[in-house]
Enzyme design. Sequence first.
Site, short mmCIF file in Angstrom:
data_model
loop_
_atom_site.label_atom_id
_atom_site.label_comp_id
_atom_site.label_asym_id
_atom_site.label_seq_id
_atom_site.Cartn_x
_atom_site.Cartn_y
_atom_site.Cartn_z
N GLU A 134 -37.50 -62.71 0.27
CA GLU A 134 -36.98 -63.89 0.98
C GLU A 134 -35.66 -63.56 1.68
O GLU A 134 -35.01 -62.56 1.38
CB GLU A 134 -36.77 -65.04 0.00
CG GLU A 134 -35.76 -64.73 -1.10
CD GLU A 134 -35.00 -65.97 -1.56
OE1 GLU A 134 -34.48 -66.72 -0.72
OE2 GLU A 134 -34.90 -66.16 -2.78
N LYS A 155 -31.13 -72.69 6.75
CA LYS A 155 -31.96 -72.45 5.56
C LYS A 155 -33.25 -73.24 5.73
O LYS A 155 -33.21 -74.47 5.86
CB LYS A 155 -31.19 -72.91 4.32
CG LYS A 155 -31.98 -72.94 3.02
CD LYS A 155 -31.11 -73.44 1.86
CE LYS A 155 -31.94 -73.83 0.65
NZ LYS A 155 -31.14 -74.45 -0.42
N VAL A 160 -37.73 -69.57 -1.12
CA VAL A 160 -38.91 -69.12 -1.86
C VAL A 160 -40.16 -69.85 -1.35
O VAL A 160 -41.20 -69.23 -1.11
CB VAL A 160 -38.72 -69.34 -3.38
CG1 VAL A 160 -40.04 -69.15 -4.13
CG2 VAL A 160 -37.65 -68.41 -3.93
N ASP A 216 -33.63 -84.63 -7.07
CA ASP A 216 -33.50 -83.31 -6.46
C ASP A 216 -34.34 -82.28 -7.22
O ASP A 216 -33.97 -81.80 -8.29
CB ASP A 216 -32.03 -82.87 -6.44
CG ASP A 216 -31.82 -81.60 -5.63
OD1 ASP A 216 -32.81 -81.01 -5.17
OD2 ASP A 216 -30.65 -81.21 -5.43
N SER A 229 -36.64 -78.75 -6.27
CA SER A 229 -36.89 -77.80 -5.20
C SER A 229 -38.34 -77.82 -4.74
O SER A 229 -39.26 -77.89 -5.56
CB SER A 229 -36.53 -76.40 -5.66
OG SER A 229 -36.82 -75.47 -4.64
N ALA A 230 -38.52 -77.71 -3.43
CA ALA A 230 -39.87 -77.58 -2.86
C ALA A 230 -40.50 -76.24 -3.24
O ALA A 230 -41.68 -76.03 -3.00
CB ALA A 230 -39.82 -77.74 -1.35
N ASP A 231 -39.71 -75.35 -3.85
CA ASP A 231 -40.29 -74.09 -4.36
C ASP A 231 -41.43 -74.42 -5.33
O ASP A 231 -42.46 -73.74 -5.33
CB ASP A 231 -39.24 -73.27 -5.13
CG ASP A 231 -38.17 -72.66 -4.24
OD1 ASP A 231 -38.27 -72.82 -3.01
OD2 ASP A 231 -37.24 -72.04 -4.78
N LYS A 243 -32.60 -70.70 -11.76
CA LYS A 243 -31.14 -70.67 -11.84
C LYS A 243 -30.63 -71.54 -12.98
O LYS A 243 -31.11 -72.64 -13.22
CB LYS A 243 -30.55 -71.17 -10.51
CG LYS A 243 -30.48 -70.06 -9.47
CD LYS A 243 -30.41 -70.63 -8.09
CE LYS A 243 -31.71 -71.31 -7.75
NZ LYS A 243 -31.70 -71.97 -6.46
N1 PSU Z 1 -31.70 -67.95 -6.13
C1 PSU Z 1 -30.65 -67.18 -5.82
N2 PSU Z 1 -30.10 -67.27 -4.62
C2 PSU Z 1 -30.61 -68.10 -3.67
C3 PSU Z 1 -31.74 -68.89 -3.98
C4 PSU Z 1 -32.26 -68.79 -5.23
O1 PSU Z 1 -30.20 -66.39 -6.63
O2 PSU Z 1 -30.08 -68.13 -2.58
C5 PSU Z 1 -32.37 -69.73 -2.91
C6 PSU Z 1 -33.87 -69.40 -2.82
O3 PSU Z 1 -34.18 -69.15 -1.47
C7 PSU Z 1 -34.56 -70.66 -3.31
C8 PSU Z 1 -33.59 -71.68 -2.84
O4 PSU Z 1 -35.84 -70.83 -2.76
O5 PSU Z 1 -32.32 -71.12 -3.17
C9 PSU Z 1 -33.81 -73.01 -3.49
O6 PSU Z 1 -33.08 -73.96 -2.81
P1 PSU Z 1 -33.30 -75.50 -3.14
O7 PSU Z 1 -32.74 -75.66 -4.52
O8 PSU Z 1 -32.50 -76.22 -2.09
O9 PSU Z 1 -34.76 -75.77 -3.02
MN MN Z 2 -32.93 -79.60 -3.52
#
Ligand code: PSU
Ligand code: MN
Length: 304
Positions: A28, A89, A109, A141, A143-145, A162
Amino acid sequence: MIKSISHIKFSDEVRAARENGSPIVALESTIISHGLPRPQNLHVAREVEEIIRSRGATPATIAVIDGVVHIGLSDSELIAIATRDDIVKASSRDLAIVVAQGKSAATTVAATAHLAVLAGINVFATGGLGGVHQGANESFDESADLTALSHLDITVVCAGVKSILDIGATLERLETLAIAVVGFKTNHFPGFYFTDSGFTLEHRVESAHEIAQIVQSRAAIATNNSALIVANPVVKEMNHALHDSILASGLQKAKANNITGKDVTPFILEHFHEASGGESLAVNIEIIKSNSALAADIATASKK
Ligand code: PSU
Ligand code: MN
């Protein structure tokens, strides 16, 4: 009339690997442009590609540059993603808009997994997955992951999710979404900066070969319509007390600054890197390197 333009460009090495049927690992780009500080971000981006090549696979870092989806980046394109200030992003839902408007984006992701599968790549290395955020029962909140991985046939190597997230809730959502999780040489779900998040895993594997066999079984019995997560714990974890105090101040700071939506994760990661005097950054870099090596081994084992 809508002009017909080429929306997808493969790097030379990825094109060759696709033609030869040799192993490819997707990477990614959000980590590069929004997850790591400059200039380390570019060093790490180059280093993980080298790690993958040294283990006999081809790296395919994925991003959108000037409206074109790139599967595999040249060095100048890696530099663009690591240094340009106009890289947004992008999650899956943003991709077509960014492409149509000729903009540039780093892929999360969710977006990377989508594009990798589109390009026929089924192994992917990242740092930590997105998941359910703390306080999600009010903020919603998540993640769409998670939803992306619920409908994509891809093996994702990560160090768990995380530690800034609600890990228990994230594991419950993974179960609901039928996303399989195996621990690599561990029975404990890793917490990104930690080797053990405190949650136990049901399934454990000992080798890349064993993961390749699971991938084969998934296809044979058609449970490959969602992702397989390989949770690979970091070897040298972050100090717990330091982590907890930085997380508390980071969440407070995010709230005070009204940080919402897709800005939350980059904001907290940046706070971590600053407040830990580089300790979280060092762990983060190790995670990405180690996951890339394992992903390369899985991609290679899958071709045997
Ligand atoms: N984990 C990391 N660094 C990052 C991310 C995850 O160590 O930058 C990023 C990844 O691209 C993941 C995104 O898909 O954060 C998730 O963001 P959000 O929580 O907004 O969906
Ligand atoms: Mn989010």
